[in-house]
Design an enzyme around this catalytic site. Structure first.
Site, PDB file in Angstrom:
ATOM      1  N   SER A  86       0.879  -1.178   0.000  1.00  0.00           N
ATOM      2  CA  SER A  86       0.000   0.000   0.000  1.00  0.00           C
ATOM      3  C   SER A  86       0.908   1.216   0.000  1.00  0.00           C
ATOM      4  O   SER A  86       2.034   1.160   0.535  1.00  0.00           O
ATOM      5  CB  SER A  86      -0.868   0.011   1.259  1.00  0.00           C
ATOM      6  OG  SER A  86      -1.377   1.310   1.500  1.00  0.00           O
ATOM      7  N   TYR A 110      -1.123  -0.663  10.204  1.00  0.00           N
ATOM      8  CA  TYR A 110      -1.355  -1.030   8.794  1.00  0.00           C
ATOM      9  C   TYR A 110      -0.141  -0.676   7.930  1.00  0.00           C
ATOM     10  O   TYR A 110       0.357  -1.495   7.149  1.00  0.00           O
ATOM     11  CB  TYR A 110      -2.595  -0.298   8.295  1.00  0.00           C
ATOM     12  CG  TYR A 110      -2.985  -0.615   6.875  1.00  0.00           C
ATOM     13  CD1 TYR A 110      -3.561  -1.840   6.548  1.00  0.00           C
ATOM     14  CD2 TYR A 110      -2.780   0.318   5.854  1.00  0.00           C
ATOM     15  CE1 TYR A 110      -3.916  -2.129   5.235  1.00  0.00           C
ATOM     16  CE2 TYR A 110      -3.144   0.039   4.550  1.00  0.00           C
ATOM     17  CZ  TYR A 110      -3.708  -1.184   4.243  1.00  0.00           C
ATOM     18  OH  TYR A 110      -4.057  -1.471   2.945  1.00  0.00           O
TER      19      TYR A 110
END
Ligand code: NAD
Length: 255
Positions: free
Chosen positions: A157, A168
């Site tokens: 990401s 994350y």
């Protein structure tokens, strides 16, 4: 490597980017095994696409070595002589479940339990599937004159590359960091490793983002469509010179 008449495993194939990847691979003539914890959505997709081309071996948590091993074996048995040649690792979570406390602006810092939950699924779960599939890929007969035996495509990401979100983002930085070491270790077997680092895409995961909604990309001024992700996956599968790299798929956005 060609897509048609080959078998691929897609983790996180029940939803969002993984789901579209399953659809696009089948549309291009591939066979697909889905590894996902969500049985209902996975079975619905199998029904939609035809069980002749897609198999779901039952709910699998990517953090379980036993469940992943068993699922891969079952997928292999289902498709018999169709060679398993690649994996696309899309399973992942953005936020920890609400019962694990500590995240967000109202709290001081991501708690250890939250960090562990996300890293367990996103980073360790991804590697769990990669490691078990690689054991099968290395046994393949060479698929072309280069001696290619398989391809592993992971999903990072831009949060992992641009330094955003402790839990994350760190899990996604780990996935990006895995790309080249994996390519180096698998090179002698003729297996490539590539990573896609998407910016914001229109998928169900964004509904878990709460007030952390991502801005539109620089250009085009919108979020990505899952088909644009799946098109990139197909390109990575078919282009043998792509190896050991991370591709940003973000319309120029920096987080
Ligand atoms: N959508 C975006 O904007 C975006 C941006 C950057 C990166 N990503 C990454 O792309 C990947 C796909 O995301 P998405 O947007 O399609 O999300 P999604 O929520 O639509 O799909 C994620 C899938 O992973 C599965 N999953 C979650 N935990 C699992 C577990 N423990 N075991 C097995 N399966 C599990 C879910 O059931 C779901 O099918 C994720 O890794 C995500 O981090 C997404």
């Amino acid at each position: 490597m060609k897509v048609e008449n080959n078998l691929f495993i897609v983790s996180g194939g029940a939803s969002g980017l993984g789901r579209q990847t399953v659809c696009s691979l089948v549309n291009k003539g591939a066979y697909v095994g889905i590894i996902d914890i969500n049985a209902e959505a996975s079975l619905a997709l199998v029904e939609q696409l035809d069980e002749k081309y897609v198999h779901f071996p039952g709910s699998v948590d990517v953090t379980s070595e036993e469940q992943v091993e068993q699922a891969i074996q079952e997928i292999k048995i289902k498709f018999q002589i169709i060679p398993l040649v690649g994996a696309v690792l899309c399973s992942g979570v953005l936020m920890p479940p609400s019962h694990i406390e500590g995240y967000g602006p109202k709290s001081q810092l991501t708690s250890y339990q939250q960090f562990k939950h996300i890293v367990d699924i996103n980073l360790l779960g991804t590697y769990n599937v990669i490691q078990k599939i690689s054991n099968i890929l290395i046994q393949n007969q060479p698929l072309n004159e280069d001696g290619e035996r398989g391809v592993i495509i992971t999903v990072s990401s831009i949060t992992g590359l641009d330094g955003s979100l402790v839990g994350y983002g760190t899990s996604k930085a780990g996935i990006a960091g895995l790309t080249l070491p994996l390519a180096r270790e698998l090179a002698i077997f003729g297996i490539r490793s590539m990573c896609i680092a998407p910016g914001p895409f229109e998928t169900p995961i964004s509904t878990t983002a709460g007030d952390m909604k991502a801005p539109p990309c620089l250009f085009p001024s919108r979020h990505g469509h899952p088909t644009e992700f799946a098109d990139t996956v197909i390109h990575l599968i078919t282009s043998s010179m792509l190896n050991g790299s991370i591709i940003r798929l973000d319309g120029g956005l920096r987080i």
